[in-house]
Design an enzyme around this catalytic site. Sequence first.
Site, short mmCIF file in Angstrom:
data_model
loop_
_atom_site.label_atom_id
_atom_site.label_comp_id
_atom_site.label_asym_id
_atom_site.label_seq_id
_atom_site.Cartn_x
_atom_site.Cartn_y
_atom_site.Cartn_z
N ASP A 1 2.06 12.22 3.84
CA ASP A 1 1.12 13.14 3.22
C ASP A 1 -0.30 12.57 3.19
OD1 ASP A 1 0.24 15.41 1.90
OD2 ASP A 1 0.73 14.62 -0.08
N GLU B 1 8.73 4.83 0.37
CA GLU B 1 9.55 6.05 0.31
C GLU B 1 10.41 6.28 1.55
OE1 GLU B 1 7.34 9.47 -0.95
OE2 GLU B 1 6.98 8.63 -2.94
N TYR C 1 7.63 11.68 -9.94
CA TYR C 1 6.74 12.81 -10.21
C TYR C 1 7.39 13.83 -11.13
CZ TYR C 1 3.64 10.94 -6.66
OH TYR C 1 2.79 10.12 -5.95
N GLU D 1 3.91 4.99 -8.08
CA GLU D 1 3.16 6.26 -8.00
C GLU D 1 3.64 7.16 -9.13
OE1 GLU D 1 3.40 8.32 -4.27
OE2 GLU D 1 3.13 6.49 -3.07
#
Length: 588
Positions: free
Chosen positions: A165, A408, A464, A501
């Site tokens: 991303d 990731e 997240y 993150e």
Amino acid sequence: MLYPSMTQSRLVFSLDGIWDFQLDDGLSAQEGWAGRRLPHLRAMAVPSAYNDLYEGRDFREHVGNLCYQRTFEIPALLPGKRVLLRFGSVTHQASVYVNGELVARHRGGFLPFEADVTGAARPGENLLTVLVNNVVDETTLPAGRMTTRRVEGLPDKAIDLPNFDFFNYSGIMRPVKLMLVPNVRITDVAIVAHADGRLSCRVETSGAGEISARVLDGEGRELAAFTGAAFEGRVEGVTPWSPEQPALYRLAVRLAGADGEDVYEEPFGFRDVTLENCRVCLNGKPVYLKGFGKHEDSPVNGRGFNEAYNVKDVALLKWLNANSFRTSHYPYSEEMLRLCDREGILVIAEAPAVGLHTGFSAVGLLGGEPNGTWKTMKTAEHHRDVIGEMIARDKNHPCVVMWSVANEPASEEEGAREYFEPLTNLARTLDPQRRPVTIVTYGGSTPETCKVAELCDVLVLNRYRGWYDTAGDLPAAAKLLEDELLGFHRRCPDKPIMLGEYGADTIAGLHDATPGLFSEEYQAAFLKAYGEVFDRLPFITGEHVWNFADFATAENIMRVGGNKKGVFTRERRPKLAAHFLRARWEKK
């Protein structure tokens, strides 16, 4: 690999500036093309990503080869000298020609390489041509996939879909140097310097000679002297390197050979990184990592080298009371690490291994084809190479306190442990300082499913909750987050855990009395909710917010002009969250 420093025995010249450029429309398939001047020339800044310097979608999103060219002049060569070309990085593959002769090939877009061009160069004017390939696929790092878009009535179009991303900026991204160095020279210096003054060093050379070294303080005073290619001892009265007092020293190495001598100075710091009681410790004391995942990303030159933004970003980190960042998701420029050495910023250095997950779509979000990653990806050999190059380049930086092997990956899939165990072992073997090693995992790799947790010295988790799930429900997000952190702690009770993150997309200037998604108030409330969880758990050793600043991504309907999770805009203007973090981190 040594940084290209000028010394009394080495001359270093910059080849940065305006180069000739064109997109490759088949030119490179022509015989002898690299020895001729390019047609259809555009002016191109080097270093820079090429993508945003001219308008047009076909230009910005070109897939395939890019052609760069310029001339350079060298004087009549002195006896005993070699001519080297050094590229800080070329993204993602490079073929380098001098006067039409191929002198180097390199894979990997975020690490330096050198070419000895003594035989190809000549006194006077020389033609330098660089062919760059920007494709990402299942063999590259970062990873992606190539496909063809077919629409009846239109020509087929090659599409390169990243598994990550952030925008696939490419080109000659970092400085280019021409170096005149001795034939017999110092080629590498490895330093292990402890907080108590213990020092061991290894010097590599291209030929035989007598080696001597002196330890110099910041004022140039000699503190100790050694001889030989490998030596150890103790330097008395040193100041340990730390964020509060980033004391730097220099190892001045001299090689005296039959044909002359070479001298080189390598900066370093005396410090120790250890893990104790589920905490990262610096010089024997726990340090709480406060900071961000970042990107090398700025308007106009994209991911290209920008010293002004480096200085600005470090200044903003200090304004925020932060002390660290991760080089997500690739090694950053050497100049940035040298700045962090000077300014006392702790760095988790990450290999460019992002996108190792066939379940990720072209924008780095879930939606691809899961459960086939370790059968599909053909990156293992290249992954070993980039880990080796990263550690070879960055091993002496006191600012680097941890290595990240990947970000990731499909660490929940069968085959993940078999893929990563050799890589984590390699990182430990190659690093003379034996820093901690990690693999940064994502939300699909849970305490129950993660295959790689035991391979890591520190568990670094990207989560997240409250954004990609339980969106808007921060009490639920906090409870799920805490449960998961406790689950990892039960599984690995002796390992420190930190968030690599966490964050929420935020449109600068969008405000709500009741914090809603995308508002500045929601971003601040999101970070506050996570911080309250961290403060309750004594095994949490740090928090890195995603992201430091907004950054460019591939176009998609979930990204409005890029990823907006920054606490600063892309131009480095603070959002409300920046002020919240500044107050929080002042007390941590």
